[in-house]
Design an enzyme around this catalytic site. Structure first.
Site, PDB file in Angstrom:
ATOM      1  N   HIS A 263       0.813  -1.217   0.000  1.00 46.17           N
ATOM      2  CA  HIS A 263       0.000   0.000   0.000  1.00 46.17           C
ATOM      3  C   HIS A 263       0.846   1.266   0.000  1.00 46.17           C
ATOM      4  O   HIS A 263       0.335   2.349  -0.268  1.00 46.17           O
ATOM      5  CB  HIS A 263      -0.962  -0.005   1.194  1.00 46.17           C
ATOM      6  CG  HIS A 263      -0.327   0.244   2.522  1.00 46.17           C
ATOM      7  ND1 HIS A 263       0.044  -0.764   3.382  1.00 46.17           N
ATOM      8  CD2 HIS A 263       0.005   1.390   3.158  1.00 46.17           C
ATOM      9  CE1 HIS A 263       0.551  -0.247   4.478  1.00 46.17           C
ATOM     10  NE2 HIS A 263       0.543   1.061   4.362  1.00 46.17           N
ATOM     11  N   ASP A 294       0.123  -7.621   1.360  1.00 46.46           N
ATOM     12  CA  ASP A 294       0.603  -6.257   1.562  1.00 46.46           C
ATOM     13  C   ASP A 294       2.129  -6.173   1.561  1.00 46.46           C
ATOM     14  O   ASP A 294       2.722  -5.538   2.431  1.00 46.46           O
ATOM     15  CB  ASP A 294       0.037  -5.679   2.864  1.00 46.46           C
ATOM     16  CG  ASP A 294       0.114  -4.148   2.896  1.00 46.46           C
ATOM     17  OD1 ASP A 294       0.421  -3.552   1.853  1.00 46.46           O
ATOM     18  OD2 ASP A 294      -0.121  -3.561   3.982  1.00 46.46           O
ATOM     19  N   SER A 376       4.791   2.218   7.881  1.00 47.81           N
ATOM     20  CA  SER A 376       4.446   1.092   7.019  1.00 47.81           C
ATOM     21  C   SER A 376       5.630   0.673   6.162  1.00 47.81           C
ATOM     22  O   SER A 376       6.260   1.499   5.496  1.00 47.81           O
ATOM     23  CB  SER A 376       3.267   1.464   6.125  1.00 47.81           C
ATOM     24  OG  SER A 376       2.111   1.700   6.887  1.00 47.81           O
TER      25      SER A 376
END
Length: 692
Positions: A263, A294, A376
């Site tokens: 993402h 992911d 992230s």
């Protein structure tokens, strides 16, 4: 005062002198004798209590003596090491080979720990398990002595040297002039620059430990993002900027990979990365992306970027962390430009649906370390024996108002699967799926009625995906009692990590397999037990969470058709699409299954205004059911039917028995003008240009 041994977080050991120990021992002896005299002179109800106190004093005396003996032994060891160090500094020796019984006196066999010990071992060559598990970062040697390592030769009782290959973590080694045993840590600066056998061969430096080096392996990601608009599929949303984290990783023969979250770089037009402490940004190239897990792999073509950049090793695939194990998350979250390090513990390990793509549940590790936007894709490192190895990748938090400090990391086990899949197939194929849904059997009377014996447990198959390989093997009503040889509980869970107090959903065993692998199920069908072999497939939902980019569309006579997807619902109805979208669409999104691998739900998203479409512009966001009386399989099928139509009219049957009819020749001729009036370049997306 009771003598104690104090352990500091370094190689130094602070102990009491013999004089202090003997003084304390004599005090306890005097107190013990005084109690004995008191017991012989007095006889009253307190005699029993005093007797117990006397026994405790005697036991304490024995323990003090044991500690004093240990202190003397350690002092002797320190003196021998000091003498040997001084001798080696003045007369350097060449490494030799020894038999175990010929090892010099200075070959002391203790584990080289990475942190403060909790106490001396009971025996000279024994270190308790908890001693290793609770270790922290600490170099294995102190002083200026250069260690020469010896390793045992397989199949031989001799200990030889191999200076071309440095010792690895967990290897049994010996060091001349210092403690040795099983190597738990090796400082990155242990080898001199001109002596490091790893750099002599031109190999990349791989990080096994050291907080500073691990942080240097982490880079900041800058992505220029241009997201597609699935509601208006021929245009894109305004360009935006996004930042995240990535880190250099070594995997098999690949050493120029950066690992990050999918993402972070999704819909990115340009990706740049910047090393810690550097001012220059380097262009990065996307190699592979897996939305359901992911994860994404990047690479940088510039050799300058990789110069001096350390790499992170992955934790063993089967080495999941313990609960309450300390973890460290490194990344570039909001609130600053420099690298940020947060510390927490492992709170839970369970199956979770990843936010980016809710295709299936995968293993996830819950931690309480702070994970904020920008973290992230950052690495999470473990402690103890696995300090310096990748424990997981930070990727999401639980976004609820009634929850705090609940973050999740992708475990190294999932990372292993992702990287192995890419190496074997040169693309990402996904995780194995059994292809059916089940119902728990927690009611004892229902289990008995279905034919399960009192000692048996399992789940009941309620639906089999028609597009999956299981459709030809598994039937609705089958009772699944075992998967891969492990018994399934009435709640659909199996033992986890070989322990009795941890259980996990049985889909975890299936997700460990690759697409195309065979999975064994033991089922009860019509009260007869059978063994079934199911070839796992990547069963995709009917309404995709990750449709193609750019979006798919087809326009004929001003009618705009698109496949139903989750991004379409989001772009057309907003973040609350699960409440605001039409029920017909939500039913397919929630419960719909593919009848075939290429099955799609087609939506008439809008009707472009023109003289040809007068009276039809009120039809928008409705499902297409049939074209000229034939059921539509997917968008490409609709396109081929329209192009091959020879009838006078084009008849589109939509939901609620509504119909749109256009004259075929006029619709074909006026499509070009309608596209021009609405500034649309072509009547179909790039995926179908070959069909013109």
């Amino acid at each position: 005062m009771q003598p104690t041994l104090m352990h500091q977080p370094s190689a130094n050991l602070t102990i009491l002198t013999n004089e202090d120990s003997q003084k304390n021992t004599s005090i306890y002896r005097k107190e013990s004798l005084a109690l004995d005299d008191l017991l012989s002179e007095r006889e009253d109800p307190a005699m029993e209590l005093l007797g117990r106190l006397s026994e405790l004093f005697k036991k304490q005396e024995v323990q003090i003596q044991t500690l004093n003996d240990e202190v003397q032994r350690l002092q002797g060891r320190i003196r021998r090491i000091s003498l040997e160090n001084a001798d080696l500094k003045s007369n350097p020796t060449t490494p030799q080979a020894y038999k175990p019984e010929e090892l010099p006196e200075n070959f002391l066999q203790l584990k080289i720990m990475r942190g403060p010990s909790r106490g001396p071992p009971e025996h000279e060559d024994e270190v308790p398990d908890e001693h290793t598990e609770q270790s922290r970062e600490m170099p294995p040697s102190s002083g200026s002595l250069r260690l020469k390592f010896f390793r045992r030769v397989p199949g031989d009782d001799r200990c030889g040297t191999d200076e071309d290959v440095p010792p690895s973590i967990g290897e049994e080694i010996f060091s001349q002039g210092n403690d040795a045993g099983q190597l738990c840590a090796l400082p990155e600066n242990f080898w001199e620059d001109d002596e490091d056998p790893r750099t002599e061969k031109g190999e990349d430096r791989v990080v096994d430990g050291g907080e500073e080096d691990l942080t240097d392996a982490v880079v900041k990601v800058f992505a220029a993002v241009s997201e597609p608009n699935y509601a208006v599929p021929w245009v894109y949303k305004p360009q935006d900027a996004r930042t995240g984290t990535a880190f250099a990783v070594t995997w098999e023969k690949e050493s120029q990979w950066l690992l990050t979250n999918a993402h972070v770089i999704r819909h990115a037009a340009v990706i740049q990365v910047r090393k810690r402490g550097d001012h220059q940004k380097f262009l990065a190239k996307l190699l592979c992306v897996g939305l359901d897990c992911d994860l994404a792999i990047l690479t940088v073509e510039s050799p300058q970027f990789w110069d001096g950049l350390p790499r992170v090793r992955l934790r063993r695939e089967d080495a999941l962390p313990r609960l309450q194990e300390e973890v460290t998350v490194v990344g570039y979250p909001i609130g600053g430009d420099n690298a940020c390090v947060t510390v927490g513990v492992v709170s839970r390990i369970d199956m979770q649906r990843y936010n980016v793509c809710w295709t299936q549940s995968l293993l996830a590790i819950q931690i309480d370390a702070a994970i904020n936007p920008g973290n992230s894709g950052g690495p999470c490192f473990g402690a103890g024996d696995f300090s310096g190895c990748l424990l997981g990748v930070a990727f999401q938090v639980l976004g609820r108002e009634d929850a705090e400090n609940i973050g999740y990391i992708i475990p190294a086990e999932v990372v292993h699967h992702f990287l192995t899949d890419y190496i074997q197939n040169q693309r990402y194929t996904g995780f194995g799926s059994c292809g059916f849904a089940v119902q728990p059997l927690e009611n004892a009377r229902m289990r008995l009625a279905l034919g399960l014996k009192p000692h048996q447990s399992g789940v009941r198959v309620t639906m089999v995906h028609p597009a999956s390989a299981a459709h030809e093997v598994v039937s609705v009503g089958d009772l699944i009692i075992k998967v891969q040889g492990q018994e399934i509980g009435d709640d659909g869970k199996v033992p986890f990590r070989g322990t009795r107090n941890e259980r996990i959903d049985f889909h975890y065993l299936v997700s460990k397999c690759f697409v195309g692998d065979w999975c064994q199920f033991t089922v009860l069908r019509q009260k007869k037990q059978r063994e079934l072999q199911v070839q796992l497939s990547a069963v995709r939902p009917l309404v995709l969470h990750d449709p193609p980019d750019p979006p798919q569309y087809f326009i004929i006579g001003g009618l705009v058709f698109v496949p139903l997807s989750e991004p379409f619902l989001w772009d057309d109805f907003g973040a609350n699409y699960h409440k605001d979208a039409p029920i017909s669409m939500l039913w397919h999104w929630f419960d719909g299954v593919r009848e075939s691998m290429d099955h799609e739900v087609i939506v008439l998203s809008q009707v472009l205004a023109s003289p040809l479409t007068v009276g039809f512009t009120d039809f928008y966001n409705v499902l297409l059911v049939r074209f000229n009386g034939r059921k539509v399989k997917n968008l490409e099928h609709l396109m081929l039917m329209v192009q091959g139509c020879e009838e006078e009219y084009l008849t589109f049957e939509i939901e609620r028995n509504n119909v749109i009819i256009l004259p075929r020749k006029e619709a074909t001729q006026q499509t070009t003008q309608i596209l021009k009036d609405n500034m649309i370049s072509t009547d179909r997306s790039v995926h179908y240009q070959h069909l013109q």
